[in-house]
Design a protein around this motif. Sequence first.
Motif, PDB file in Angstrom:
ATOM      1  N   PRO A  60     -21.238 -14.107   8.551  1.00 25.69           N
ATOM      2  CA  PRO A  60     -21.718 -12.984   7.734  1.00 25.69           C
ATOM      3  C   PRO A  60     -21.609 -13.258   6.240  1.00 25.69           C
ATOM      4  O   PRO A  60     -20.711 -13.965   5.784  1.00 25.69           O
ATOM      5  CB  PRO A  60     -20.802 -11.834   8.139  1.00 25.69           C
ATOM      6  N   GLU A  61     -22.534 -12.678   5.523  1.00 23.08           N
ATOM      7  CA  GLU A  61     -22.483 -12.770   4.060  1.00 23.08           C
ATOM      8  C   GLU A  61     -21.324 -11.931   3.523  1.00 23.08           C
ATOM      9  O   GLU A  61     -20.641 -12.339   2.602  1.00 23.08           O
ATOM     10  CB  GLU A  61     -23.808 -12.275   3.464  1.00 23.08           C
ATOM     11  N   ASP A  62     -21.102 -10.785   4.157  1.00 23.11           N
ATOM     12  CA  ASP A  62     -20.024  -9.890   3.755  1.00 23.11           C
ATOM     13  C   ASP A  62     -18.737 -10.351   4.433  1.00 23.11           C
ATOM     14  O   ASP A  62     -18.554 -10.193   5.638  1.00 23.11           O
ATOM     15  CB  ASP A  62     -20.362  -8.458   4.160  1.00 23.11           C
ATOM     16  N   LYS A  63     -17.842 -10.952   3.681  1.00 24.46           N
ATOM     17  CA  LYS A  63     -16.629 -11.548   4.248  1.00 24.46           C
ATOM     18  C   LYS A  63     -15.635 -10.509   4.752  1.00 24.46           C
ATOM     19  O   LYS A  63     -14.683 -10.848   5.442  1.00 24.46           O
ATOM     20  CB  LYS A  63     -15.941 -12.458   3.218  1.00 24.46           C
ATOM     21  N   THR A  64     -15.823  -9.214   4.449  1.00 24.28           N
ATOM     22  CA  THR A  64     -14.924  -8.182   4.959  1.00 24.28           C
ATOM     23  C   THR A  64     -15.064  -8.023   6.478  1.00 24.28           C
ATOM     24  O   THR A  64     -14.210  -7.414   7.112  1.00 24.28           O
ATOM     25  CB  THR A  64     -15.182  -6.827   4.273  1.00 24.28           C
ATOM     26  N   GLU A  65     -16.141  -8.557   7.051  1.00 24.87           N
ATOM     27  CA  GLU A  65     -16.299  -8.496   8.501  1.00 24.87           C
ATOM     28  C   GLU A  65     -15.292  -9.405   9.215  1.00 24.87           C
ATOM     29  O   GLU A  65     -15.110  -9.289  10.420  1.00 24.87           O
ATOM     30  CB  GLU A  65     -17.727  -8.867   8.897  1.00 24.87           C
TER      31      GLU A  65
END
Length: 64
Positions: free
Chosen positions: A8-13
């Motif tokens: 994912p681009e969003d590392k909070t995942e």
Amino acid sequence: MMPFLYFPEDKTEYIPAVIALIIFIVLAVVAMYLMVKKSRRDERKFNQQYQQQLENNRHTTEHT
């Protein structure tokens, strides 16, 4: 080509996966600690129960 790989681009995942990993590591360490503790207790109990036979075996093997 490999659709099951997903970064994912969003590392909070990654946060839930890291939390789950930490929980499993802590549980594994606790389980190992409890097993070692029980093993030591069983060894002490065995040595107390069979102390006389262990000493007799040591003496007979030393003389042979």
